[in-house]
Design a protein around this motif. Structure first.
Motif, mmCIF file in Angstrom:
data_model
loop_
_atom_site.group_PDB
_atom_site.id
_atom_site.type_symbol
_atom_site.label_atom_id
_atom_site.label_comp_id
_atom_site.label_asym_id
_atom_site.label_seq_id
_atom_site.Cartn_x
_atom_site.Cartn_y
_atom_site.Cartn_z
ATOM 1 N N ILE A 85 0.838 -1.149 0.037
ATOM 2 C CA ILE A 85 0.100 -0.010 -0.139
ATOM 3 C C ILE A 85 1.115 1.395 -0.007
ATOM 4 N N ALA A 86 0.682 2.151 -1.165
ATOM 5 C CA ALA A 86 1.601 3.314 -1.209
ATOM 6 C C ALA A 86 1.195 4.127 -0.138
ATOM 7 N N GLU A 87 2.026 4.848 0.421
ATOM 8 C CA GLU A 87 1.942 5.889 1.758
ATOM 9 C C GLU A 87 0.992 5.417 2.697
ATOM 10 N N GLU A 88 1.389 4.244 3.237
ATOM 11 C CA GLU A 88 0.454 3.534 4.106
ATOM 12 C C GLU A 88 -0.109 4.464 5.240
ATOM 13 N N GLU A 89 0.682 5.309 5.735
ATOM 14 C CA GLU A 89 0.362 6.194 6.972
ATOM 15 C C GLU A 89 -0.672 7.089 6.688
ATOM 16 N N SER A 90 -0.673 7.583 5.560
ATOM 17 C CA SER A 90 -1.664 8.738 5.035
ATOM 18 C C SER A 90 -3.122 8.079 4.533
ATOM 19 N N VAL A 91 -2.883 6.690 3.980
ATOM 20 C CA VAL A 91 -4.077 5.959 3.604
ATOM 21 C C VAL A 91 -4.897 5.505 5.184
ATOM 22 N N ARG A 92 -4.066 5.111 5.885
ATOM 23 C CA ARG A 92 -4.649 5.268 7.141
ATOM 24 C C ARG A 92 -5.421 6.220 7.708
ATOM 25 N N GLU A 93 -4.754 7.301 7.652
ATOM 26 C CA GLU A 93 -5.391 8.614 8.147
ATOM 27 C C GLU A 93 -6.822 8.734 7.527
ATOM 28 N N ALA A 94 -6.835 8.498 6.099
ATOM 29 C CA ALA A 94 -7.889 8.760 5.348
ATOM 30 C C ALA A 94 -9.001 7.658 5.761
ATOM 31 N N LEU A 95 -8.646 6.575 6.088
ATOM 32 C CA LEU A 95 -9.762 5.558 6.696
ATOM 33 C C LEU A 95 -10.080 6.152 7.904
ATOM 34 N N ASP A 96 -9.383 6.679 8.640
ATOM 35 C CA ASP A 96 -9.831 7.191 10.078
ATOM 36 C C ASP A 96 -10.692 8.396 9.751
ATOM 37 N N GLN A 97 -10.598 9.001 8.659
ATOM 38 C CA GLN A 97 -11.459 10.152 8.377
ATOM 39 C C GLN A 97 -13.128 9.476 7.942
ATOM 40 N N LEU A 98 -12.894 8.535 7.103
ATOM 41 C CA LEU A 98 -13.985 7.723 6.757
ATOM 42 C C LEU A 98 -14.777 7.327 7.606
ATOM 43 N N ARG A 99 -14.401 6.832 8.914
ATOM 44 C CA ARG A 99 -14.902 6.153 9.814
ATOM 45 C C ARG A 99 -15.601 7.065 11.048
ATOM 46 N N HIS A 100 -14.765 8.466 10.862
ATOM 47 C CA HIS A 100 -15.299 9.122 12.044
ATOM 48 C C HIS A 100 -16.524 9.839 11.623
ATOM 49 N N GLU A 159 -8.015 -3.325 10.039
ATOM 50 C CA GLU A 159 -7.190 -2.978 10.879
ATOM 51 C C GLU A 159 -7.435 -1.602 11.442
ATOM 52 N N SER A 160 -8.302 -0.903 10.475
ATOM 53 C CA SER A 160 -8.773 0.412 10.654
ATOM 54 C C SER A 160 -10.434 0.343 10.866
ATOM 55 N N LEU A 161 -10.961 -0.141 9.975
ATOM 56 C CA LEU A 161 -12.432 -0.204 10.175
ATOM 57 C C LEU A 161 -13.090 -1.654 9.738
ATOM 58 N N ALA A 162 -14.292 -1.916 10.021
ATOM 59 C CA ALA A 162 -14.797 -3.169 9.823
ATOM 60 C C ALA A 162 -15.550 -3.328 8.629
ATOM 61 N N ILE A 163 -15.097 -4.226 7.765
ATOM 62 C CA ILE A 163 -15.845 -4.243 6.264
ATOM 63 C C ILE A 163 -16.976 -5.346 6.389
ATOM 64 N N ALA A 164 -17.962 -4.811 6.303
ATOM 65 C CA ALA A 164 -19.160 -5.677 6.602
ATOM 66 C C ALA A 164 -19.645 -6.574 5.572
ATOM 67 N N ALA A 165 -19.260 -6.202 4.338
ATOM 68 C CA ALA A 165 -19.490 -6.910 3.238
ATOM 69 C C ALA A 165 -18.772 -6.702 1.890
ATOM 70 N N GLU A 166 -18.556 -7.598 0.919
ATOM 71 C CA GLU A 166 -17.968 -7.146 -0.167
ATOM 72 C C GLU A 166 -19.021 -7.308 -1.501
ATOM 73 N N PHE A 167 -18.629 -6.477 -2.397
ATOM 74 C CA PHE A 167 -19.491 -6.437 -3.569
ATOM 75 C C PHE A 167 -18.734 -6.290 -5.001
ATOM 76 N N GLN A 168 -19.039 -7.116 -6.011
ATOM 77 C CA GLN A 168 -18.191 -6.726 -7.051
ATOM 78 C C GLN A 168 -19.359 -6.756 -8.299
ATOM 79 N N PRO A 169 -19.814 -5.422 -8.668
ATOM 80 C CA PRO A 169 -20.895 -5.376 -9.840
ATOM 81 C C PRO A 169 -20.181 -5.854 -11.207
ATOM 82 N N SER A 170 -21.041 -6.236 -12.023
ATOM 83 C CA SER A 170 -20.522 -6.711 -13.256
ATOM 84 C C SER A 170 -20.462 -5.537 -14.320
ATOM 85 N N SER A 171 -21.582 -4.307 -14.000
ATOM 86 C CA SER A 171 -21.670 -3.177 -14.847
ATOM 87 C C SER A 171 -22.203 -2.072 -13.914
ATOM 88 N N LYS A 172 -22.076 -0.931 -14.299
ATOM 89 C CA LYS A 172 -22.644 0.073 -13.633
ATOM 90 C C LYS A 172 -24.125 0.000 -13.431
#
Length: 306
Positions: A3-18, A109-122
């Motif tokens: 993961i490039a710039e891992e510390e910065s990514v974790r900071e963004a995930l903190d913001q997403l969660r907050h 490690e930063s937030l709980a992933i409740a589910a995964e989803f892979q759409p086949s198209s928009k």
């Protein structure tokens, strides 16, 4: 997987969660064959995220969702895997499948992933489709924008330790508070039409007064950077029935080329700055502009009248 710039990514995930941050999705793409980087982040929910997905792209995104009827844990996070229809079969698709599992480990490690989803198209990437993966009950899911509620009033708890988040990383420093206060007061007295506050070059959590001015939104637009976030107190004359009243708007500008992490930080910074500004001068509304078209006078006035 790296993961490039891992510390910065974790900071963004903190913001997403907050709960105080309006951020509701972050998106990753490949920097090279075994490295993912955060490409973008936004506040516009599912539809906003969809606009970022190309048919030749492989992308991973974390999307915030709200589940109705769950009063304890109403906020859920879904990992979306997007493999565009123009991505050729081969190793790239195979690597993505393996990297997805490693990405989940990193994210949890930063937030709980409740589910995964892979759409086949928009066309199959809708609230109803995400609902099927998240709750198995289509009526129980809404993306965060469609609820029409502020994030802080929706979110009870996104995970057991997420109610406070890491606020030390989002505390905003205001350079020369007196200069900014004087500029805000000058707008309120009618001496200027706007006061422009933006980030100090090279500083991720510090803002300063870039200037004051008049000449309406057209003149202000010339002052706004394409690669950064600005906060502006702007005055407008609004006609209401038979009278014209002066209204003040806190306008947030997010330039098209603003780095994703700066976008992520700007949400809580806006809240902190708004609290500080309103202790000096009142304002009537907040307005966010992400492109030049959003700075049309009629669009702002429509929000003020609504």
């Amino acid at each position: 997987l790296k993961i490039a710039e891992e510390e910065s990514v974790r900071e963004a995930l903190d913001q997403l969660r907050h709960h105080e941050s309006p951020l509701n999705w972050v998106m990753f793409g490949y920097q090279d064959r075994d490295t993912l980087e955060m490409l973008n982040a936004g506040e516009g929910g599912l539809e906003d995220l969809k606009e970022q997905l190309g048919e030749g792209d492989i992308r991973f995104a974390v999307l915030e969702c709200v589940v109705t009827g769950d009063t304890y844990n109403s906020i859920k996070f879904v990992l979306v895997t997007w493999i565009g229809n123009e991505v050729p079969p081969g190793l790239a698709k195979a690597r993505a499948a393996g990297h997805r599992k490693e990405l989940v480990t990193f994210l949890t490690e930063s937030l709980a992933i409740a589910a995964e989803f892979q759409p086949s198209s928009k066309a199959e990437f809708t609230s109803k489709d995400v609902s099927s993966s998240l709750t198995k009950m289509a009526a129980g899911y809404q993306d965060t924008i469609s609820t029409g509620q502020k994030k802080e009033s929706r979110q009870v708890m996104s995970r057991s330790h997420a109610t406070s988040g890491d606020r030390s990383k989002s505390q905003l420093k205001i350079d020369d508070e007196q200069a900014i206060a004087d500029a805000l007061l000058s707008v309120h007295r009618g001496e200027h039409e706007w006061a422009h506050i933006t980030y100090v070059a090279g500083k991720k959590d510090e803002v300063y007064l870039k200037g004051t001015g008049s000449g309406g939104l057209e003149k202000l637009r010339e002052e706004l950077p394409e690669n950064n976030v600005s906060f502006c107190l702007v005055t407008f004359e609004v006609t209401e029935t038979t009278s014209t009243v002066t209204k003040y708007v806190l306008l947030t500008w997010v330039g098209e080329y603003t780095p994703p992490l700066q976008k992520a930080r700007s949400g809580p910074h806006r809240s902190e700055l708004a609290d500080w500004i309103i202790s000096i001068v009142p304002f009537h509304s907040h307005y966010q502009a992400n492109e030049a078209d959003d700075l049309e006078l009629e669009k702002v006035l429509f929000k003020l009248r609504s």
